[in-house]
Design a protein around this motif. Structure first.
Motif, PDB file in Angstrom:
ATOM      1  N   ALA A 129       0.852  -1.194   0.000  1.00 49.03           N
ATOM      2  CA  ALA A 129       0.000   0.000   0.000  1.00 49.03           C
ATOM      3  C   ALA A 129       0.883   1.236   0.000  1.00 49.03           C
ATOM      4  O   ALA A 129       1.793   1.345   0.822  1.00 49.03           O
ATOM      5  N   ASP A 130       0.618   2.139  -0.932  1.00 52.48           N
ATOM      6  CA  ASP A 130       1.351   3.406  -0.969  1.00 52.48           C
ATOM      7  C   ASP A 130       0.455   4.478  -0.370  1.00 52.48           C
ATOM      8  O   ASP A 130      -0.501   4.928  -0.995  1.00 52.48           O
ATOM      9  N   ILE A 131       0.748   4.880   0.860  1.00 47.43           N
ATOM     10  CA  ILE A 131      -0.070   5.878   1.556  1.00 47.43           C
ATOM     11  C   ILE A 131       0.584   7.258   1.490  1.00 47.43           C
ATOM     12  O   ILE A 131       0.375   8.106   2.360  1.00 47.43           O
ATOM     13  N   GLY A 132       1.373   7.457   0.442  1.00 44.96           N
ATOM     14  CA  GLY A 132       2.070   8.724   0.282  1.00 44.96           C
ATOM     15  C   GLY A 132       3.539   8.640   0.614  1.00 44.96           C
ATOM     16  O   GLY A 132       4.239   9.654   0.623  1.00 44.96           O
ATOM     17  N   THR A 133       4.023   7.438   0.889  1.00 46.79           N
ATOM     18  CA  THR A 133       5.416   7.252   1.292  1.00 46.79           C
ATOM     19  C   THR A 133       6.337   6.942   0.121  1.00 46.79           C
ATOM     20  O   THR A 133       7.542   6.774   0.318  1.00 46.79           O
ATOM     21  N   GLY A 134       5.782   6.823  -1.085  1.00 50.07           N
ATOM     22  CA  GLY A 134       6.613   6.537  -2.244  1.00 50.07           C
ATOM     23  C   GLY A 134       6.933   5.070  -2.415  1.00 50.07           C
ATOM     24  O   GLY A 134       7.987   4.713  -2.960  1.00 50.07           O
ATOM     25  N   ALA A 135       6.018   4.189  -1.967  1.00 51.09           N
ATOM     26  CA  ALA A 135       6.278   2.748  -2.039  1.00 51.09           C
ATOM     27  C   ALA A 135       6.477   2.277  -3.475  1.00 51.09           C
ATOM     28  O   ALA A 135       7.349   1.443  -3.748  1.00 51.09           O
ATOM     29  N   ARG A 136       5.673   2.793  -4.403  1.00 53.14           N
ATOM     30  CA  ARG A 136       5.819   2.369  -5.803  1.00 53.14           C
ATOM     31  C   ARG A 136       7.226   2.668  -6.318  1.00 53.14           C
ATOM     32  O   ARG A 136       7.867   1.831  -6.956  1.00 53.14           O
ATOM     33  N   THR A 137       7.683   3.883  -6.050  1.00 49.72           N
ATOM     34  CA  THR A 137       9.009   4.271  -6.522  1.00 49.72           C
ATOM     35  C   THR A 137      10.090   3.426  -5.864  1.00 49.72           C
ATOM     36  O   THR A 137      11.014   2.943  -6.531  1.00 49.72           O
ATOM     37  N   ALA A 138       9.984   3.246  -4.551  1.00 49.78           N
ATOM     38  CA  ALA A 138      10.996   2.475  -3.830  1.00 49.78           C
ATOM     39  C   ALA A 138      11.065   1.043  -4.338  1.00 49.78           C
ATOM     40  O   ALA A 138      12.156   0.503  -4.577  1.00 49.78           O
ATOM     41  N   LEU A 139       9.909   0.407  -4.534  1.00 47.62           N
ATOM     42  CA  LEU A 139       9.907  -0.983  -4.984  1.00 47.62           C
ATOM     43  C   LEU A 139      10.379  -1.103  -6.430  1.00 47.62           C
ATOM     44  O   LEU A 139      10.991  -2.107  -6.806  1.00 47.62           O
ATOM     45  N   THR A 140      10.111  -0.088  -7.235  1.00 47.11           N
ATOM     46  CA  THR A 140      10.646  -0.084  -8.597  1.00 47.11           C
ATOM     47  C   THR A 140      12.169  -0.079  -8.570  1.00 47.11           C
ATOM     48  O   THR A 140      12.833  -0.834  -9.298  1.00 47.11           O
ATOM     49  N   LEU A 141      12.739   0.752  -7.713  1.00 52.52           N
ATOM     50  CA  LEU A 141      14.194   0.843  -7.616  1.00 52.52           C
ATOM     51  C   LEU A 141      14.796  -0.431  -7.031  1.00 52.52           C
ATOM     52  O   LEU A 141      15.851  -0.895  -7.478  1.00 52.52           O
ATOM     53  N   VAL A 142      14.127  -1.003  -6.027  1.00 51.61           N
ATOM     54  CA  VAL A 142      14.611  -2.253  -5.430  1.00 51.61           C
ATOM     55  C   VAL A 142      14.616  -3.370  -6.469  1.00 51.61           C
ATOM     56  O   VAL A 142      15.593  -4.120  -6.607  1.00 51.61           O
ATOM     57  N   ALA A 143      13.507  -3.494  -7.208  1.00 48.88           N
ATOM     58  CA  ALA A 143      13.409  -4.552  -8.214  1.00 48.88           C
ATOM     59  C   ALA A 143      14.431  -4.349  -9.327  1.00 48.88           C
ATOM     60  O   ALA A 143      15.084  -5.301  -9.769  1.00 48.88           O
ATOM     61  N   ALA A 144      14.571  -3.107  -9.797  1.00 45.36           N
ATOM     62  CA  ALA A 144      15.528  -2.831 -10.870  1.00 45.36           C
ATOM     63  C   ALA A 144      16.946  -3.158 -10.427  1.00 45.36           C
ATOM     64  O   ALA A 144      17.744  -3.719 -11.200  1.00 45.36           O
ATOM     65  N   ASP A 145      17.268  -2.818  -9.192  1.00 45.83           N
ATOM     66  CA  ASP A 145      18.606  -3.106  -8.678  1.00 45.83           C
ATOM     67  C   ASP A 145      18.846  -4.610  -8.608  1.00 45.83           C
ATOM     68  O   ASP A 145      19.911  -5.102  -8.998  1.00 45.83           O
ATOM     69  N   ALA A 146      17.849  -5.354  -8.126  1.00 43.97           N
ATOM     70  CA  ALA A 146      18.002  -6.807  -8.021  1.00 43.97           C
ATOM     71  C   ALA A 146      18.047  -7.469  -9.395  1.00 43.97           C
ATOM     72  O   ALA A 146      18.756  -8.464  -9.596  1.00 43.97           O
TER      73      ALA A 146
END
Length: 270
Positions: free
Chosen positions: A28-45
């Motif tokens: 759930a992205d409640i304004g914390t930028g979860a989508r962006t963070a998970l995109t970066l985590v996945a791209a890095d992995a």
């Protein structure tokens, strides 16, 4: 400090035929930028550019995942996404085409989270505040604040700094404004909405700066994330209260530090 916890989560990552990747997780992205963070985590992995990754969240069909709270969201979700990516990388054959339906790998971190070594894990912070106290009215105004934090791996510096600064602003509210007062006759609360419940506004927020130190990797943690949701709040009110003590010579043990409390407390400098 604030505890760095993790909740069991599931995730799925699909290698698409067009060379992109789709991540599915019931985050759930409640304004914390979860989508962006998970995109970066996945791209890095995955070792690809972020524009090749699509993240889909907020759908219970994706399976159970941890909540957005307690500074555990990003750590819990990133762990599941990273585990799914590792499984997917093992199934992909370099140079081989991906079928039209794609190749999907799934993860469940329940056993891994349960198997974590039983030890304390925390984010840490130190905060500094400068205040001015009006000797006539007792009003306290924050002039500037600085917070230095250690919260493990910082996935997105822009959104992390925003969360840390936001937490410090919330700390200003805690120190000087927010108060729950109950009506003895009705049992309800005075100021039940933002028209009557005092919080810090733009006029109350001065220069607020936040930065961080690189943390020591935890050998038991595959993602190295601790979370920044709450650590910005922790310590802010104490720093402001200490600054008021430095200005007035009087310790305040109750929040908020209202003007009437400052005047009643007196002291050699007020």
């Amino acid at each position: 400090s604030f505890p760095a916890g993790a909740l069991p989560s599931t995730a799925a990552v699909t290698a698409e035929a067009d060379g992109t990747f789709t991540v599915r997780i019931a985050a759930a992205d409640i304004g914390t930028g979860a989508r962006t963070a998970l995109t970066l985590v996945a791209a890095d992995a995955l070792r690809v550019e972020p524009d090749r990754v699509r993240v889909r969240i907020g759908d219970s069909d994706f399976g159970p995942a941890g909540i957005a709270g307690g500074s555990m969201g990003t750590r819990s979700w990133a762990w599941a996404v990273t585990a799914a990516v590792e499984e997917l990388r093992e199934r992909l054959v370099p140079g081989a085409p991906v079928p039209p339906e794609g190749i999907t790998a799934r993860s469940d971190t329940t056993a891994a989270v349960a198997g974590l070594a039983q030890k304390e894990r925390h984010s840490f912070g130190a905060q500094f505040a400068e205040v001015a106290v009006d000797v006539t009215t007792g009003e306290v105004r924050v002039r500037r604040m600085l917070g230095i934090f250690s919260a493990g791996r910082i996935v997105n510096p822009l959104t992390a700094r925003g969360q840390l600064v936001g937490g410090m602003v919330w700390g200003i509210s805690m120190a000087l404004h927010e108060e729950a007062v109950r009506d003895g006759a009705s049992g309800g609360l005075y100021g039940p909405d933002l028209a009557g419940y005092h919080v810090a506004t733009h006029a109350d927020v001065p220069v607020v700066e936040a930065d961080w130190l690189e943390g020591t990797p935890d050998p038991d943690d595959p993602v190295g994330i601790k979370g920044v949701g709450e650590i910005g709040i922790v310590g802010a009110a104490a720093a402001i209260a200490n600054a008021v003590w430095h200005a007035t010579g009087v310790r305040h043990r109750h929040l908020p530090i209202r003007p009437d409390r400052v005047l009643r407390a007196g002291g050699p400098r007020v």
